[in-house]
Design a protein around this motif. Structure first.
Motif, PDB file in Angstrom:
ATOM      1  N   LYS A   1       1.402  -1.226  -0.140  1.00  0.00           N
ATOM      2  CA  LYS A   1      -0.272   0.449   0.313  1.00  0.00           C
ATOM      3  C   LYS A   1       1.214   0.915   0.556  1.00  0.00           C
ATOM      4  N   ASN A   2       0.984   2.456  -1.048  1.00  0.00           N
ATOM      5  CA  ASN A   2       1.342   3.054  -1.392  1.00  0.00           C
ATOM      6  C   ASN A   2       2.762   2.914  -1.311  1.00  0.00           C
TER       7      ASN A   2
ATOM      8  N   SER B   1       1.201  -6.751   3.769  1.00  0.00           N
ATOM      9  CA  SER B   1       1.555  -8.033   4.340  1.00  0.00           C
ATOM     10  C   SER B   1       2.246  -9.474   3.359  1.00  0.00           C
ATOM     11  N   ALA B   2       2.582 -10.166   3.896  1.00  0.00           N
ATOM     12  CA  ALA B   2       3.515 -11.706   3.039  1.00  0.00           C
ATOM     13  C   ALA B   2       2.259 -12.587   2.866  1.00  0.00           C
TER      14      ALA B   2
ATOM     15  N   GLY C   1      10.235  -1.851   2.872  1.00  0.00           N
ATOM     16  CA  GLY C   1       9.532  -3.367   3.980  1.00  0.00           C
ATOM     17  C   GLY C   1      10.077  -4.337   3.120  1.00  0.00           C
ATOM     18  N   LEU C   2      10.708  -4.279   1.806  1.00  0.00           N
ATOM     19  CA  LEU C   2      11.132  -5.426   1.129  1.00  0.00           C
ATOM     20  C   LEU C   2      13.077  -5.294   1.454  1.00  0.00           C
ATOM     21  N   TYR C   3      12.989  -6.383   1.801  1.00  0.00           N
ATOM     22  CA  TYR C   3      15.002  -6.649   2.430  1.00  0.00           C
ATOM     23  C   TYR C   3      15.058  -8.305   1.996  1.00  0.00           C
ATOM     24  N   PRO C   4      16.051  -7.530   0.386  1.00  0.00           N
ATOM     25  CA  PRO C   4      16.448  -8.149  -0.519  1.00  0.00           C
ATOM     26  C   PRO C   4      17.757  -9.135   0.828  1.00  0.00           C
ATOM     27  N   CYS C   5      18.548  -9.885   0.814  1.00  0.00           N
ATOM     28  CA  CYS C   5      19.240 -10.231   1.380  1.00  0.00           C
ATOM     29  C   CYS C   5      19.929 -11.681   0.946  1.00  0.00           C
TER      30      CYS C   5
END
Length: 530
Positions: free
Chosen positions: A231-232, A237-238, A496-500
């Motif tokens: 959202k924006n 959510s996952a 909020g999405l962290y490629p790791c």
């Protein structure tokens, strides 16, 4: 505490020898030393008639150290490493996708901070996963969700458990200390080339999982990451698939520790327009020799010494054609294993137990490839390039996951082997003779041949005609990089999405992946403190 560097110790040294050597170096009496311990130990085998250890030693003196530090140029002030945990103040549980080294250590740090993370792993827990892998190796029955690539511990679970790394990040000490705290041998704290071994790594991983659970975390096995909602341009959510049902987990933080072989996940992320780019990696085959021959080549008359253990090597060659050829993931006293994860495709890896006492020693023999080799500018072109090679390897082995094997002399001369020489395939009975020249691209094969010849001049016997090649080795690192911000470690497109870790293109090996997991966890904790 004082740290002394480059102290020579003989192979048969005792604790008393360490104290005596430190006292002489510092020019103090032994009784002035309250405690002494080895901080780092490496093997110096540059002269085969004088193999010994070089050590960094920590010394605690009974009097002020300042005078000693001024007099002894080989001494520096040392402080014990300490990792401080910051309390998590967020309202949502972070979600970690994948339970390889990056995911495990991200979850552990978050759990220790009070975040109560939720870990989802498409594969099984390490005990059930081991049973599936053993069944595959003996019968050729592959589980696409529980194999050498997928499951608790990640691909490193069925490897050598190698913990050496090129990273200088001090977080690596936290990783080693946590491994020891959860059951790994103490020696990984001071050996310059530490390893746990696949046998001890499994128990250590389970113990870390139990701490995550005890601290309020959740671990969901047999659970696949199917997407995320925003959202924006922020994660809300996952989406997961569990027990045949699609569910949603409300969260504002997702760590994508997906590993280098989650190809369907790569495709899903690409379809969701997540910024991804193709990156360079390497392909080749496993090469194995008799362990005793490698030990003798490296250690001379000291070969077989219990403290030295099985010898390792690490070599690289830069060729006139611009290609780099190098050895990777060397497994002393180990074996080659079938590491396939997709139907109709075959890939190999190397594995050692802690004792490293199997008959052969092996390593990957790799040639660097880059996006210009993939014949496409598609972000997933490297992944398709890998699949093409793995399909050829599967076909060359005759199907049913029989690995293609070839003597080195026959590989150089372009003919299929009819029998083995002094080296017996450690992969077991499920192999077939083949010509690896028909599996790998011509430029890779020619580079391998030139590289082997050059390496034979560095390590006696490396280019022996009886050395054995097993194809194909294609998973040295991820073929993609999921683009992220340098400062926040979040995706450049989704907050909020962290490629790791290794799968996202930011690590290469257990330690660097674990460190990257810790860094992503720290960023989530820091963000909640603002």
């Amino acid at each position: 505490m004082i740290r002394l560097n480059n102290l020579r110790l003989e192979l048969n040294y005792t604790d008393k020898d360490i104290k005596n050597r430190a006292a002489r170096e510092l020019r103090v009496e032994e009784k002035a030393i309250k405690a002494v311990s080895i901080f780092r130990r490496s093997v110096d085998a540059r002269k085969k008639d004088d193999v010994h250890f070089l050590c960094s030693v920590d010394v605690d003196l009974a009097f002020s150290e300042d005078r000693i530090l001024r007099k002894c140029k080989n001494a520096v002030k040392a402080k014990p490493y300490r990792y401080d945990i910051t309390k998590y103040t967020g309202t949502h549980s972070p979600v970690i996708v994948g339970m390889g080294p990056a995911g495990i250590f991200a979850a552990l740090i978050l759990a220790q901070s009070g975040a109560k993370p939720i870990v989802i792993e498409r594969g099984k827990d390490v005990d059930r996963r081991t049973a599936d892998v053993q069944k595959f190796w003996s019968t050729g029955t592959l589980s696409s969700e529980s194999n050498v690539q997928f499951g608790e511990g990640g691909a490193g679970t069925f490897s050598d458990g190698k913990l050496n790394t090129g990273t200088k990040d001090m977080r690596q000490r936290k990783v080693l200390e946590e491994f020891v705290l959860h059951g790994a041998p103490d020696e990984i704290l001071y050996n310059a080339k530490p390893h746990i071994g696949t046998d001890k790594l499994k128990t250590t991983i389970k113990n870390i999982r139990e701490e995550i659970l005890a601290l309020g975390g959740t671990v969901l096995f047999d659970t696949k990451f199917s997407g995320f909602q925003t959202k924006n341009e922020k994660v809300v959510s996952a989406q997961i698939e569990h027990n045949g049902k699609t569910e949603s987990i409300e969260t504002d933080s997702i760590i994508l520790a997906i590993g280098h072989s989650a190809r369907d996940t790569f495709e899903m992320l690409y379809d969701k327009k997540l910024p991804i780019e193709a990156k360079s990696f390497s392909v080749g085959a496993r090469i194995e020799h008799l362990r005793e021959k490698i030990d003798e080549a490296q250690y001379g008359r000291f070969a077989g010494n219990e403290r030295l253990g099985s010898a390792s090597y690490k070599m690289n060659v830069h060729l006139e054609n611009g290609r780099g050829v190098y050895t990777f993931c060397m497994c002393p006293g180990g074996r080659v294993v079938n590491a396939s994860s997709e139907s109709g495709m075959l890939v190999t890896n190397g594995m050692s137990e802690f004792a490293r006492n199997d008959v052969n020693s092996n390593s990957a023999l790799l040639v660097g490839v880059n996006p210009s080799d993939f014949r496409s500018d598609h972000p997933l072109a490297g992944m398709y390039f890998q699949r093409e090679i793995e399909k050829k390897a599967y076909k060359a082995g005759g199907g049913d996951y029989f690995a293609p094997v070839q003597r080195l002399e026959d590989f150089v001369n372009g003919r299929r082997s009819e029998k083995t020489g002094e080296v017996t395939p450690s992969i077991g009975k499920r192999y077939s003779f083949a010509d690896i020249n028909e599996i790998l691209p011509d430029y890779v094969c020619e580079s391998m041949k030139k590289g082997i010849s050059a390496m034979g001049r560095k390590l006696d016997g490396f280019d022996s005609g009886d050395a054995l090649l097993t194809a194909a080795e294609t998973r040295s690192s991820s073929p993609i990089r999921i683009l992220r911000n340098t400062d926040t470690l979040e995706s450049i497109a989704v907050e909020g999405l962290y490629p790791c870790g290794e799968g996202a293109g930011y690590a290469g090996g257990i330690i660097s992946a674990a460190v990257d997991g810790i860094k992503c966890a720290e960023k989530i904790i820091e963000k909640q403190c603002y």
